[in-house]
Write a protein that holds these residues in place. Structure first.
Motif, PDB file in Angstrom:
ATOM      1  N   MET A 153     -23.812  39.895   1.559  1.00  0.00           N
ATOM      2  CA  MET A 153     -22.977  38.792   2.011  1.00  0.00           C
ATOM      3  C   MET A 153     -22.499  38.999   3.457  1.00  0.00           C
ATOM      4  O   MET A 153     -22.514  38.073   4.252  1.00  0.00           O
ATOM      5  N   ALA A 154     -22.099  40.236   3.791  1.00  0.00           N
ATOM      6  CA  ALA A 154     -21.593  40.504   5.136  1.00  0.00           C
ATOM      7  C   ALA A 154     -22.677  40.269   6.183  1.00  0.00           C
ATOM      8  O   ALA A 154     -22.395  39.743   7.260  1.00  0.00           O
ATOM      9  N   ASP A 155     -23.927  40.646   5.873  1.00  0.00           N
ATOM     10  CA  ASP A 155     -25.022  40.435   6.813  1.00  0.00           C
ATOM     11  C   ASP A 155     -25.222  38.939   7.069  1.00  0.00           C
ATOM     12  O   ASP A 155     -25.425  38.529   8.217  1.00  0.00           O
ATOM     13  N   THR A 156     -25.126  38.152   6.046  1.00  0.00           N
ATOM     14  CA  THR A 156     -25.263  36.694   6.202  1.00  0.00           C
ATOM     15  C   THR A 156     -24.135  36.144   7.060  1.00  0.00           C
ATOM     16  O   THR A 156     -24.363  35.293   7.926  1.00  0.00           O
ATOM     17  N   GLU A 157     -22.938  36.636   6.851  1.00  0.00           N
ATOM     18  CA  GLU A 157     -21.791  36.177   7.628  1.00  0.00           C
ATOM     19  C   GLU A 157     -21.930  36.573   9.102  1.00  0.00           C
ATOM     20  O   GLU A 157     -21.587  35.801   9.996  1.00  0.00           O
ATOM     21  N   LYS A 158     -22.439  37.797   9.363  1.00  0.00           N
ATOM     22  CA  LYS A 158     -22.665  38.220  10.747  1.00  0.00           C
ATOM     23  C   LYS A 158     -23.706  37.324  11.414  1.00  0.00           C
ATOM     24  O   LYS A 158     -23.538  36.906  12.560  1.00  0.00           O
ATOM     25  N   ARG A 159     -24.766  37.033  10.682  1.00  0.00           N
ATOM     26  CA  ARG A 159     -25.808  36.155  11.233  1.00  0.00           C
ATOM     27  C   ARG A 159     -25.251  34.763  11.503  1.00  0.00           C
ATOM     28  O   ARG A 159     -25.610  34.134  12.507  1.00  0.00           O
ATOM     29  N   LEU A 160     -24.383  34.300  10.635  1.00  0.00           N
ATOM     30  CA  LEU A 160     -23.747  32.997  10.852  1.00  0.00           C
ATOM     31  C   LEU A 160     -22.902  33.047  12.126  1.00  0.00           C
ATOM     32  O   LEU A 160     -22.948  32.124  12.942  1.00  0.00           O
ATOM     33  N   GLY A 161     -22.156  34.119  12.307  1.00  0.00           N
ATOM     34  CA  GLY A 161     -21.353  34.267  13.510  1.00  0.00           C
ATOM     35  C   GLY A 161     -22.202  34.279  14.766  1.00  0.00           C
ATOM     36  O   GLY A 161     -21.870  33.652  15.769  1.00  0.00           O
ATOM     37  N   MET A 162     -23.338  34.981  14.711  1.00  0.00           N
ATOM     38  CA  MET A 162     -24.238  35.014  15.869  1.00  0.00           C
ATOM     39  C   MET A 162     -24.841  33.638  16.141  1.00  0.00           C
ATOM     40  O   MET A 162     -24.970  33.229  17.299  1.00  0.00           O
TER      41      MET A 162
ATOM     42  N   ALA B  43     -22.268  31.600  17.827  1.00  0.00           N
ATOM     43  CA  ALA B  43     -22.140  32.006  19.230  1.00  0.00           C
ATOM     44  C   ALA B  43     -23.292  31.444  20.052  1.00  0.00           C
ATOM     45  O   ALA B  43     -23.091  30.949  21.165  1.00  0.00           O
ATOM     46  N   PHE B  44     -24.492  31.508  19.505  1.00  0.00           N
ATOM     47  CA  PHE B  44     -25.661  30.992  20.206  1.00  0.00           C
ATOM     48  C   PHE B  44     -25.510  29.500  20.484  1.00  0.00           C
ATOM     49  O   PHE B  44     -25.940  29.011  21.519  1.00  0.00           O
ATOM     50  N   ARG B  45     -24.859  28.813  19.576  1.00  0.00           N
ATOM     51  CA  ARG B  45     -24.638  27.365  19.739  1.00  0.00           C
ATOM     52  C   ARG B  45     -23.344  27.045  20.480  1.00  0.00           C
ATOM     53  O   ARG B  45     -22.944  25.891  20.579  1.00  0.00           O
ATOM     54  N   ARG B  46     -22.677  28.084  20.959  1.00  0.00           N
ATOM     55  CA  ARG B  46     -21.424  27.951  21.708  1.00  0.00           C
ATOM     56  C   ARG B  46     -20.312  27.273  20.890  1.00  0.00           C
ATOM     57  O   ARG B  46     -19.484  26.548  21.425  1.00  0.00           O
ATOM     58  N   ASP B  47     -20.309  27.543  19.629  1.00  0.00           N
ATOM     59  CA  ASP B  47     -19.311  26.984  18.724  1.00  0.00           C
ATOM     60  C   ASP B  47     -18.008  27.771  18.852  1.00  0.00           C
ATOM     61  O   ASP B  47     -18.007  29.002  18.930  1.00  0.00           O
ATOM     62  N   LYS B  48     -16.889  27.074  18.874  1.00  0.00           N
ATOM     63  CA  LYS B  48     -15.579  27.714  19.046  1.00  0.00           C
ATOM     64  C   LYS B  48     -15.222  28.667  17.912  1.00  0.00           C
ATOM     65  O   LYS B  48     -14.371  29.531  18.071  1.00  0.00           O
ATOM     66  N   ARG B  49     -15.845  28.520  16.768  1.00  0.00           N
ATOM     67  CA  ARG B  49     -15.538  29.373  15.606  1.00  0.00           C
ATOM     68  C   ARG B  49     -16.245  30.725  15.666  1.00  0.00           C
ATOM     69  O   ARG B  49     -15.957  31.605  14.860  1.00  0.00           O
ATOM     70  N   ALA B  50     -17.155  30.905  16.613  1.00  0.00           N
ATOM     71  CA  ALA B  50     -17.987  32.108  16.648  1.00  0.00           C
ATOM     72  C   ALA B  50     -17.177  33.386  16.827  1.00  0.00           C
ATOM     73  O   ALA B  50     -17.415  34.379  16.137  1.00  0.00           O
ATOM     74  N   TYR B  51     -16.231  33.391  17.757  1.00  0.00           N
ATOM     75  CA  TYR B  51     -15.480  34.621  18.049  1.00  0.00           C
ATOM     76  C   TYR B  51     -14.753  35.123  16.795  1.00  0.00           C
ATOM     77  O   TYR B  51     -14.840  36.304  16.453  1.00  0.00           O
ATOM     78  N   ALA B  52     -14.072  34.242  16.113  1.00  0.00           N
ATOM     79  CA  ALA B  52     -13.320  34.646  14.914  1.00  0.00           C
ATOM     80  C   ALA B  52     -14.258  35.145  13.823  1.00  0.00           C
ATOM     81  O   ALA B  52     -13.966  36.149  13.153  1.00  0.00           O
ATOM     82  N   LYS B  53     -15.381  34.479  13.656  1.00  0.00           N
ATOM     83  CA  LYS B  53     -16.342  34.890  12.629  1.00  0.00           C
ATOM     84  C   LYS B  53     -16.900  36.272  12.958  1.00  0.00           C
ATOM     85  O   LYS B  53     -16.976  37.146  12.102  1.00  0.00           O
ATOM     86  N   LEU B  54     -17.274  36.482  14.208  1.00  0.00           N
ATOM     87  CA  LEU B  54     -17.837  37.770  14.600  1.00  0.00           C
ATOM     88  C   LEU B  54     -16.793  38.882  14.580  1.00  0.00           C
ATOM     89  O   LEU B  54     -17.121  40.036  14.307  1.00  0.00           O
TER      90      LEU B  54
END
Length: 142
Positions: free
Chosen positions: A1-10, A13-24
């Motif tokens: 699950m954590a690997d999937t969440e990290k990939r989601l965060g990346m 970030a790649f899409r410049r989404d504001k939620r990326a920093y908190a997720k990562l």
């Protein structure tokens, strides 16, 4: 699950989404790549205090790279710490490379090319001349 969440965060970030920093930030603990994407996410949003926090979380070798030193200096400038930023810019401006050239430009200094001669044996030159890439270049020049 954590690997999937990290990939989601990346991906965020790649899409410049504001939620990326908190997720990562939640999942970057042991993952160097996720930590670097956390810096990029903060940079994308120009969240300079978060840039400093994310760079501080990088491993020692990464923190010493010119690119992260450059962005640390930019973040220090943006957060009202110009003396610390100038020292970092000055240190990397003496190097040869993209971020060193940016630092020199930021300081309005001449770039340092730091020319290093390349020595090659006749055997190495001969092997290069026989390579297909070299032959293509030779044809283009002809």
């Amino acid at each position: 699950m954590a690997d999937t969440e990290k990939r989601l965060g990346m991906a965020l970030a790649f899409r410049r989404d504001k939620r990326a920093y908190a997720k990562l930030a939640q999942y970057a603990g042991d993952d160097d790549s996720a930590r670097e994407w956390r810096v990029r996410a903060a940079l994308n949003q120009q969240q300079w205090p978060e840039v400093l926090t994310a760079i501080a979380a990088l491993n020692e070798a990464a923190r010493q790279e010119d690119k992260w030193q450059y962005w640390q200096a930019r973040a220090l400038t943006a957060t009202g710490q110009p003396q610390q930023a100038a020292a970092i810019f000055q240190a990397i401006a003496a190097h040869r490379g993209f971020y060193a050239f940016l630092a020199a430009d930021y300081l309005r200094q001449d770039i340092q090319l730091n020319h290093r001669s390349v020595t090659a044996t006749e055997r190495e030159v001969g092997a290069l001349q026989k390579s297909s890439a070299f032959q293509v270049i030779d044809e283009l020049l002809a």
